[in-house]
Design a protein around this motif. Structure first.
Motif, PDB file in Angstrom:
ATOM      1  N   ALA A 171       5.079  -3.093 -10.819  1.00  0.00           N
ATOM      2  CA  ALA A 171       3.725  -2.601 -11.155  1.00  0.00           C
ATOM      3  C   ALA A 171       3.197  -1.599 -10.146  1.00  0.00           C
ATOM      4  N   ASN A 172       2.628  -0.501 -10.654  1.00  0.00           N
ATOM      5  CA  ASN A 172       1.792   0.401  -9.849  1.00  0.00           C
ATOM      6  C   ASN A 172       0.331  -0.029 -10.050  1.00  0.00           C
ATOM      7  N   SER A 173      -0.608   0.811  -9.629  1.00  0.00           N
ATOM      8  CA  SER A 173      -2.023   0.413  -9.742  1.00  0.00           C
ATOM      9  C   SER A 173      -2.398   0.021 -11.166  1.00  0.00           C
ATOM     10  N   ALA A 174      -2.074   0.910 -12.111  1.00  0.00           N
ATOM     11  CA  ALA A 174      -2.531   0.672 -13.488  1.00  0.00           C
ATOM     12  C   ALA A 174      -1.960  -0.632 -14.031  1.00  0.00           C
TER      13      ALA A 174
ATOM     14  N   ALA B 177      -0.489   9.963   2.241  1.00  0.00           N
ATOM     15  CA  ALA B 177      -1.451   9.001   1.686  1.00  0.00           C
ATOM     16  C   ALA B 177      -2.357   9.689   0.661  1.00  0.00           C
ATOM     17  N   TYR B 178      -1.695  10.338  -0.307  1.00  0.00           N
ATOM     18  CA  TYR B 178      -2.404  11.020  -1.394  1.00  0.00           C
ATOM     19  C   TYR B 178      -3.481  11.962  -0.818  1.00  0.00           C
ATOM     20  N   GLY B 179      -3.091  12.647   0.270  1.00  0.00           N
ATOM     21  CA  GLY B 179      -4.002  13.616   0.879  1.00  0.00           C
ATOM     22  C   GLY B 179      -4.962  13.042   1.899  1.00  0.00           C
TER      23      GLY B 179
ATOM     24  N   ALA C 129       0.872  -1.184   0.000  1.00  0.00           N
ATOM     25  CA  ALA C 129       0.000   0.000   0.000  1.00  0.00           C
ATOM     26  C   ALA C 129       0.906   1.230   0.000  1.00  0.00           C
ATOM     27  N   VAL C 130       0.756   2.061  -1.007  1.00  0.00           N
ATOM     28  CA  VAL C 130       1.598   3.255  -1.134  1.00  0.00           C
ATOM     29  C   VAL C 130       0.901   4.399  -0.396  1.00  0.00           C
ATOM     30  N   VAL C 131       1.576   4.879   0.640  1.00  0.00           N
ATOM     31  CA  VAL C 131       0.967   5.908   1.513  1.00  0.00           C
ATOM     32  C   VAL C 131       1.803   7.187   1.572  1.00  0.00           C
ATOM     33  N   LYS C 132       2.620   7.376   0.553  1.00  0.00           N
ATOM     34  CA  LYS C 132       3.443   8.603   0.492  1.00  0.00           C
ATOM     35  C   LYS C 132       2.544   9.831   0.322  1.00  0.00           C
ATOM     36  N   ALA C 133       3.187  11.003   0.464  1.00  0.00           N
ATOM     37  CA  ALA C 133       2.483  12.277   0.252  1.00  0.00           C
ATOM     38  C   ALA C 133       1.186  12.328   1.061  1.00  0.00           C
TER      39      ALA C 133
ATOM     40  N   ARG D  52       2.626  -2.480  -6.253  1.00  0.00           N
ATOM     41  CA  ARG D  52       2.585  -1.270  -5.416  1.00  0.00           C
ATOM     42  C   ARG D  52       1.297  -0.502  -5.722  1.00  0.00           C
ATOM     43  N   MET D  53       0.370  -0.541  -4.793  1.00  0.00           N
ATOM     44  CA  MET D  53      -0.963   0.018  -5.025  1.00  0.00           C
ATOM     45  C   MET D  53      -1.088   1.399  -4.412  1.00  0.00           C
ATOM     46  N   GLY D  54      -1.225   2.390  -5.256  1.00  0.00           N
ATOM     47  CA  GLY D  54      -1.472   3.741  -4.785  1.00  0.00           C
ATOM     48  C   GLY D  54      -2.886   4.159  -5.122  1.00  0.00           C
TER      49      GLY D  54
ATOM     50  N   ILE E  71      14.659  -5.894  -5.895  1.00  0.00           N
ATOM     51  CA  ILE E  71      15.009  -5.122  -7.101  1.00  0.00           C
ATOM     52  C   ILE E  71      13.699  -4.598  -7.656  1.00  0.00           C
ATOM     53  N   TRP E  72      13.724  -3.331  -8.083  1.00  0.00           N
ATOM     54  CA  TRP E  72      12.451  -2.797  -8.562  1.00  0.00           C
ATOM     55  C   TRP E  72      12.652  -1.662  -9.544  1.00  0.00           C
ATOM     56  N   SER E  73      11.539  -1.318 -10.212  1.00  0.00           N
ATOM     57  CA  SER E  73      11.548  -0.226 -11.179  1.00  0.00           C
ATOM     58  C   SER E  73      10.121   0.327 -11.286  1.00  0.00           C
TER      59      SER E  73
END
Ligand SMILES: Cc1ncc(COP(=O)(O)O)c(C=O)c1O
Length: 367
Positions: free
Chosen positions: A198-201, A36-38, A30-34, A215-217, A156-158
């Motif tokens: 992978a991100n959400s899309a 948590a997107y507000g 779960a991506v909670v940066k920034a 990685r789900m944002g 390892i990631w991208s």
């Protein structure tokens, strides 16, 4: 309540659960940066753990340390450090850090006793990560330092440039560069650990990119990554709500707000909504966006100000204190974050992430 963000934690957990079905064999971050997107980082992080997220992801060391200070203890990755970053503190707090170059890897190695570190390869976004010969050097350095017992490579990631455009050929290209980078690391004698791209899309459109973790944002917050990548199983988590601070009847010819960029062509009722760009409401949506009022939309008239904006309520009955929904899931006729993005000429990510200033936050479903 002046202006409040209602955040539905049950919906957030439900979204994470629904998204799991897209990548059932991968771990979920779960991506909670920034913030948590507000949505508010610490409560969302807690809810993500409750919802079964295997990992949390943040950009900066400060975000990671804030989560640890708030009591979070699970697997946590951060990925955007600059020279002087508090690697020793991060390592001591069991935060996995990312190395995008040899200097950074050495600084991380010096920061603790065999710290776990993930390597970032730039597969074509040209943002962070090691690219081309820099990647070769990073692999060699990682092999050397791991052999010497100074680090443990744990991943390892991208990151994709155009996952929100699933047919874009760059996605195939980046994925194949990523596969080659994983093979290169393994050939250098380093177990790549957890591999992720992978991100959400990408998680919802591109199973070949799932590897060991997704990685789900944005989709976890119930917002489509792009109108072209609709995720029907999720629903928006956040409702931005306030009340009318003033109501007035004005004649035809009355002009509204700074610069008089709108003039009434008939008698109408104006409502004053006490949020503006100080709350992260996009000024570029002046004269274009709408809000929800009494089950229907009401257009924003004139320039959006720092603390307030004006809406046109026509001949609808309205009183000071009546509720206004700036945006939300769209269930009660109100616009969504995507509608505001369209009006402001941006993406829905920015609409929620920019929420700032004087909003309070109310969490529903706190455990
Ligand atoms: C490295 C990284 N991974 C994953 C994400 C999550 O992306 P999304 O919100 O599109 O799911 C982001 C956010 O931009 C990111 O920077």
């Amino acid at each position: 309540m002046n202006a409040d963000l209602l955040v539905d934690l049950d919906q957030y957990r439900a979204n994470l659960a629904a998204l799991r079905a897209y990548a059932p064999d991968a771990l979920q971050m779960a991506v909670v940066k920034a913030n948590a997107y507000g949505h508010g980082m610490v409560p969302m992080a807690r809810a993500a753990r409750q919802g079964g997220a295997d990992w949390l992801g943040v950009a900066t060391p400060a975000e990671a340390l804030e989560l640890r200070a708030a009591g979070d203890r699970g697997p946590l990755l951060c990925w955007l450090a600059v020279p002087g970053a508090p690697f020793a503190e991060l390592v001591a707090a069991d935060v996995e850090v990312t190395a995008s170059g040899v200097d950074q890897l050495q600084a991380i190695a010096a920061a603790g006793d065999r710290p776990r570190v993930q390597l970032k390869v730039d597969t074509g976004l040209s943002r962070n990560g090691a690219f081309g010969p820099q990647w070769d050097e990073l692999v060699a350095a990682a092999a050397r330092l791991q052999e010497a017992g100074s680090i443990e490579v744990s991943g390892i990631w991208s990151h994709f440039a155009s996952a929100d455009d699933p047919d874009n050929p760059s996605n195939d290209h980046q994925e194949s560069v990523f596969r080659a980078a994983v093979d290169q690391l393994a050939s250098a004698g380093v177990d790549p650990g957890v591999r992720h791209l992978a991100n959400s899309a990408a998680a919802v459109t591109r199973p070949s990119s799932h590897f060991d973790l997704v990685r789900m944002g944005i989709a976890s917050y119930g917002i489509d990554p792009d109108p072209a990548v609709h995720v029907p199983e999720v629903r928006p988590v956040l409702t931005a709500r306030t009340v009318l601070a003033n109501v007035k009847r004005v004649p035809a010819g009355a002009s509204v707000s700074y610069g008089w960029r709108w003039t009434a062509d008939r008698e109408t009722t104006l409502g004053l909504v006490p949020v503006g760009y100080g709350e992260g409401i996009h000024r570029t949506a002046s004269n274009r966006a709408e809000v929800g009022f009494d089950g229907k939309r009401a257009p924003v008239r004139g320039t959006i100000c720092m603390d307030q904006l004006v809406v046109d309520l026509g001949d609808r009955p309205a009183r000071i204190g009546d509720p206004v929904t700036v945006f939300g899931p769209g269930d009660d006729g109100e616009p969504t974050a995507q509608d505001w993005a369209d009006a402001a000429g941006t993406i829905a990510y920015e609409i929620v992430t920019r929420l700032a200033g004087r909003w309070s936050r109310t969490y529903r479903g706190e455990r």
